[in-house]
Design an enzyme around this catalytic site. Structure first.
Site, mmCIF file in Angstrom:
data_model
loop_
_atom_site.group_PDB
_atom_site.id
_atom_site.type_symbol
_atom_site.label_atom_id
_atom_site.label_comp_id
_atom_site.label_asym_id
_atom_site.label_seq_id
_atom_site.Cartn_x
_atom_site.Cartn_y
_atom_site.Cartn_z
ATOM 1 C CG ASP A 1 58.217 -51.285 6.976
ATOM 2 O OD1 ASP A 1 58.443 -50.606 5.949
ATOM 3 O OD2 ASP A 1 58.270 -52.523 6.988
ATOM 4 C CG ASP B 1 58.619 -57.575 6.374
ATOM 5 O OD1 ASP B 1 58.173 -56.657 5.668
ATOM 6 O OD2 ASP B 1 58.525 -58.771 6.084
#
Ligand SMILES: [Zn+2]
Length: 277
Positions: free
Chosen positions: A215, A217
């Protein structure tokens, strides 16, 4: 036969399909590791797998007994450790699916035992000396080389180098923390890379991590921030090729007799005061 030369810290998806896996329960002076060790053979090398979070993933990062884990691996003969982990990307160009092989580490954890050599008497009455080990380069150069070559051979161009910042968790970062990590020039953020690397160094083990970005952040994009579901989805989408790269790495690591990296000499000239397994 209870021995191995290479340790891999990772989930059951890595060893569940191997033939002839031997489960070994190990106790250590620091208590029990996260789970049993699972010993099997990969590319002609004896490997001990250890599920970092326990099978069923019941241990959050701050409750993992890192000292017991590294001690247990060494006690079955392991001298080189691969510790892959999932991370958040701190730069927009490190999106989900990026494989980054860090060469630096920043410790932002708060509550973890990160040394064996604290001068504290152990349960068996022995007392380790207080030692200060060099940790300027936290990762094994030979292991990093194997990681980069193995990823490239699988057409997965890795990011060569970067800084992994390890936070306490289990929560994800706030936007302010995330922006700060990025502004410092750090590359990826995770919760388990420390203290694994330093404990490996204290036992004279080679340690290499490969980080898979699951992902971006919270501060690296204007979106909603990180969700656990998103992390699991990206991890699942990449687990097959990650396993392929890891297994290639196992085969590409130097044989014990050819190990000539600084990690193997970390304790030269020092007296730990306790016997290493
Ligand atoms: Zn090494």
């Amino acid at each position: 036969m209870v021995n191995a030369e290479i340790g891999v810290i990772g989930g059951s998806g890595l060893y569940s399909f191997l033939e002839d896996v031997t489960e070994v329960r190990v106790d250590t002076p620091y208590g029990r590791p996260s789970d049993s060790l699972f010993l099997g053979e990969v590319g002609g090398r004896r490997v001990a797998f250890l599920p970092r979070h326990g099978r069923g993933h019941h241990l959050p990062p701050h409750r993992i007994n890192y000292r017991a884990n590294m001690w247990a691996l060494r006690s079955v003969g392991v001298r080189q450790v691969l510790g892959p982990c999932a991370v958040g990307g701190l730069r927009p160009e490190y999106g989900p699916g990026t494989l980054l092989v860090p060469d630096q580490l920043v410790d932002r954890t708060k509550s973890r035992m990160q040394t064996y050599y604290d001068g504290e008497p152990r349960a068996d009455g022995t007392v380790p000396n207080v030692l200060h080990l060099g940790f300027a380069d936290p990762y094994c150069p030979a292991g990093r080389k194997a990681a980069l070559a193995s990823a490239r051979a699988r057409n997965w161009e890795p990011v060569d180098g970067g800084t992994l910042v390890v936070v306490e968790g289990p929560r994800f970062s706030t936007r302010a923390e995330s922006r700060w990590h990025a502004a410092m020039g750090w590359s990826v953020v995770g919760m388990t890379g420390h203290p694994e690397a330093v404990l490996a160094r204290e036992l004279g083990l080679c340690y290499t991590t490969t980080t898979l970005v699951t992902d971006l952040d919270a501060g690296a994009e204007a979106g909603e921030g990180v969700s656990h579901d998103e992390v699991l989805k990206v991890f699942a989408a990449n687990v097959d090729r990650l396993r392929a790269v890891l297994f290639d790495m196992v085969g590409a690591l130097p044989a014990e007799a050819d190990r000539d990296c600084p990690c193997s000499r970390a304790l030269d000239g020092l007296d730990p005061g306790i016997e290493l397994p």
